[in-house]
Design a protein around this motif. Structure first.
Motif, mmCIF file in Angstrom:
data_model
loop_
_atom_site.group_PDB
_atom_site.id
_atom_site.type_symbol
_atom_site.label_atom_id
_atom_site.label_comp_id
_atom_site.label_asym_id
_atom_site.label_seq_id
_atom_site.Cartn_x
_atom_site.Cartn_y
_atom_site.Cartn_z
ATOM 1 N N GLY A 230 0.790 -1.223 0.000
ATOM 2 C CA GLY A 230 0.000 0.000 0.000
ATOM 3 C C GLY A 230 0.823 1.273 0.000
ATOM 4 O O GLY A 230 2.023 1.262 0.224
ATOM 5 N N GLN A 231 0.162 2.390 -0.274
ATOM 6 C CA GLN A 231 0.802 3.702 -0.184
ATOM 7 C C GLN A 231 0.409 4.318 1.144
ATOM 8 O O GLN A 231 -0.737 4.214 1.575
ATOM 9 N N ARG A 232 1.368 4.935 1.816
ATOM 10 C CA ARG A 232 1.053 5.546 3.094
ATOM 11 C C ARG A 232 -0.016 6.625 2.920
ATOM 12 O O ARG A 232 0.074 7.442 2.017
ATOM 13 N N SER A 237 -5.562 17.383 5.756
ATOM 14 C CA SER A 237 -6.746 17.500 4.896
ATOM 15 C C SER A 237 -6.363 17.952 3.495
ATOM 16 O O SER A 237 -6.900 17.459 2.502
ATOM 17 N N ARG A 238 -5.410 18.895 3.399
ATOM 18 C CA ARG A 238 -4.982 19.363 2.073
ATOM 19 C C ARG A 238 -4.338 18.222 1.289
ATOM 20 O O ARG A 238 -4.546 18.078 0.090
ATOM 21 N N GLU A 239 -3.562 17.413 1.976
ATOM 22 C CA GLU A 239 -2.932 16.272 1.310
ATOM 23 C C GLU A 239 -3.970 15.266 0.835
ATOM 24 O O GLU A 239 -3.793 14.646 -0.216
ATOM 25 N N TRP A 240 -5.054 15.092 1.607
ATOM 26 C CA TRP A 240 -6.111 14.170 1.172
ATOM 27 C C TRP A 240 -6.769 14.661 -0.113
ATOM 28 O O TRP A 240 -7.054 13.873 -1.016
ATOM 29 N N CYS A 260 -13.574 2.315 -1.888
ATOM 30 C CA CYS A 260 -12.399 1.592 -2.387
ATOM 31 C C CYS A 260 -11.105 2.287 -1.961
ATOM 32 O O CYS A 260 -10.160 1.636 -1.485
ATOM 33 N N ILE A 261 -11.049 3.614 -2.096
ATOM 34 C CA ILE A 261 -9.850 4.367 -1.711
ATOM 35 C C ILE A 261 -9.622 4.263 -0.210
ATOM 36 O O ILE A 261 -8.490 4.109 0.258
ATOM 37 N N ALA A 262 -10.721 4.333 0.567
ATOM 38 C CA ALA A 262 -10.601 4.208 2.020
ATOM 39 C C ALA A 262 -10.039 2.849 2.408
ATOM 40 O O ALA A 262 -9.150 2.737 3.261
ATOM 41 N N SER A 263 -10.525 1.795 1.756
ATOM 42 C CA SER A 263 -10.060 0.441 2.055
ATOM 43 C C SER A 263 -8.578 0.289 1.738
ATOM 44 O O SER A 263 -7.817 -0.308 2.516
ATOM 45 N N GLN A 264 -8.140 0.844 0.600
ATOM 46 C CA GLN A 264 -6.735 0.743 0.211
ATOM 47 C C GLN A 264 -5.817 1.442 1.200
ATOM 48 O O GLN A 264 -4.673 1.045 1.395
ATOM 49 N N THR A 271 -13.680 9.143 7.485
ATOM 50 C CA THR A 271 -12.453 9.894 7.787
ATOM 51 C C THR A 271 -12.027 10.733 6.582
ATOM 52 O O THR A 271 -11.702 11.914 6.711
ATOM 53 N N ILE A 272 -12.045 10.104 5.409
ATOM 54 C CA ILE A 272 -11.665 10.853 4.198
ATOM 55 C C ILE A 272 -12.660 11.970 3.939
ATOM 56 O O ILE A 272 -12.272 13.109 3.633
#
Length: 356
Positions: A230-232, A237-240, A260-264, A271-272
């Protein structure tokens, strides 16, 4: 974003070792760059963008060479990528290699993304795009490294089979451009325009070339293991917001869902969503923005039909795409393409375009 994007140190280890072979004082480069030399002794060590920038700038200053990106690209081969590299070697053909690397490109670097797709005629297009802002010197180092490394690895996979294809690099032709001519039959094209990146177009003969060490079971196992790394996840919030934009932008076909993005990233979709709302965005707004940014780029710069672009962006048919594009941009896709084509043609024909 820069603090969240990292590059495995193993790639600069290749360049350091080559510089050592050229009698360059690499210990001095590391001191000038403020990098702990012990990092280069750990296979899992990573560098942040400021460290990369400092190494590149000081290596160039000390050696007086502008072709260090070219040299690093020549040194990179499949086994340079650790586990992912062995997965590449286990694929059946180069098309499968490109698809596997696209899924796990963040294991090579987090400072660029990679997209890959094939058109109805069988041609494959690979696009490498920076994810962060960086000094021009660093950007051109990366662009040369990526372009030459792509070609070096494809040539190793092709062996004596030959095969020509095109590599487009968005920077002026460097002073050492003759070194690129020597890499024929690959054709390198330098284009001083934006957005910056590297684009590679390969035909079916190259993409479907069978590889000698293919092992479908091993490739599947390594693909799964790379996926688990996975990617860290982003930290702020800006990075998200930037991460979601990047993820949607590099997707082909239907955009990935929030779930899907949350699961990865091993977080909840709530949260996202909370991070996005802090920046006054919703997930759907970002998806739509990126979709139509990509649509405008494809209508301007590709020879794909409206129907092909609709498919690439995940629309069920060209009619749905045309209606959505008109709502977002104000004109149908065909009219947008005609308008931008006329502007480009007028600009290229007028030797003294108006200022301001």
């Amino acid at each position: 974003m820069n603090a969240a994007r990292r590059v495995p140190a193993r790639y600069l280890v290749l360049l350091r070792d080559w510089l050592n072979s050229q009698a360059v004082d690499t210990a001095a480069i590391l001191r000038m760059a403020g990098i702990d030399a012990a990092k280069f002794d750990r296979r899992d060590a990573t560098l942040d963008p400021p460290e990369m920038e400092a190494f590149i700038a000081n290596a160039r200053r000390l050696t007086g060479r502008s072709d260090l990106g070219f040299e690093l690209g020549r040194l990179i081969k499949m086994t340079s990528h650790d586990l992912l590299g062995y997965g590449m070697l286990s694929c059946r053909n180069i098309d499968e290699v490109m698809r596997m690397v696209t899924r796990h490109y963040h294991l090579m670097t987090e400072t660029f993304t990679m997209r890959y797709h094939r058109d109805p005629g069988g041609r494959g297009e690979t696009v490498y795009t920076p994810t962060i802002a960086m000094p021009l010197e660093t950007l051109r180092f990366y662009l040369e490294t990526i372009a030459v490394a792509h070609d070096n690895q494809v040539r190793l996979m092709l062996g004596n089979a030959g095969g020509s294809y095109d590599v487009y690099v968005t920077m002026p032709a460097p002073a050492h451009v003759a070194r690129y001519h020597a890499l024929a039959p690959t054709r390198f094209h330098f284009e001083d325009r934006s957005p910056p990146g590297v684009r590679v177009v390969m035909g079916p003969a190259v993409l479907e070339h069978l590889l000698p060490f293919a092992d479908v079971h091993l490739a599947r196992d390594i693909d799964r293991r790379c996926g688990s790394l996975g990617q860290r996840p982003p930290a702020t919030s800006r990075e998200w917001v930037d991460y979601i934009r990047m993820t949607i932008r590099q997707a082909e076909g239907e955009a990935p869902t929030l779930e899907c993005i949350a699961s990865q990233n091993r977080v909840s979709s709530r949260t996202i969503d909370r991070h996005l709302r802090r920046e006054n965005f919703s997930f759907r707004e970002i998806v739509n923005q990126v979709r139509f940014e990509r649509a405008c780029e494809l209508l301007q710069d590709s020879g794909a039909t409206v129907a092909q672009i609709a498919l690439r962006l995940g629309f069920s048919d060209s009619a749905n795409f045309s209606r959505a594009f008109r709502r977002a941009v104000g004109v149908p896709p065909s009219a947008y393409r005609q308008k931008t084509t006329r502007k480009r043609n007028a600009s290229s024909q007028d030797p003294f375009p108006p200022r301001g």
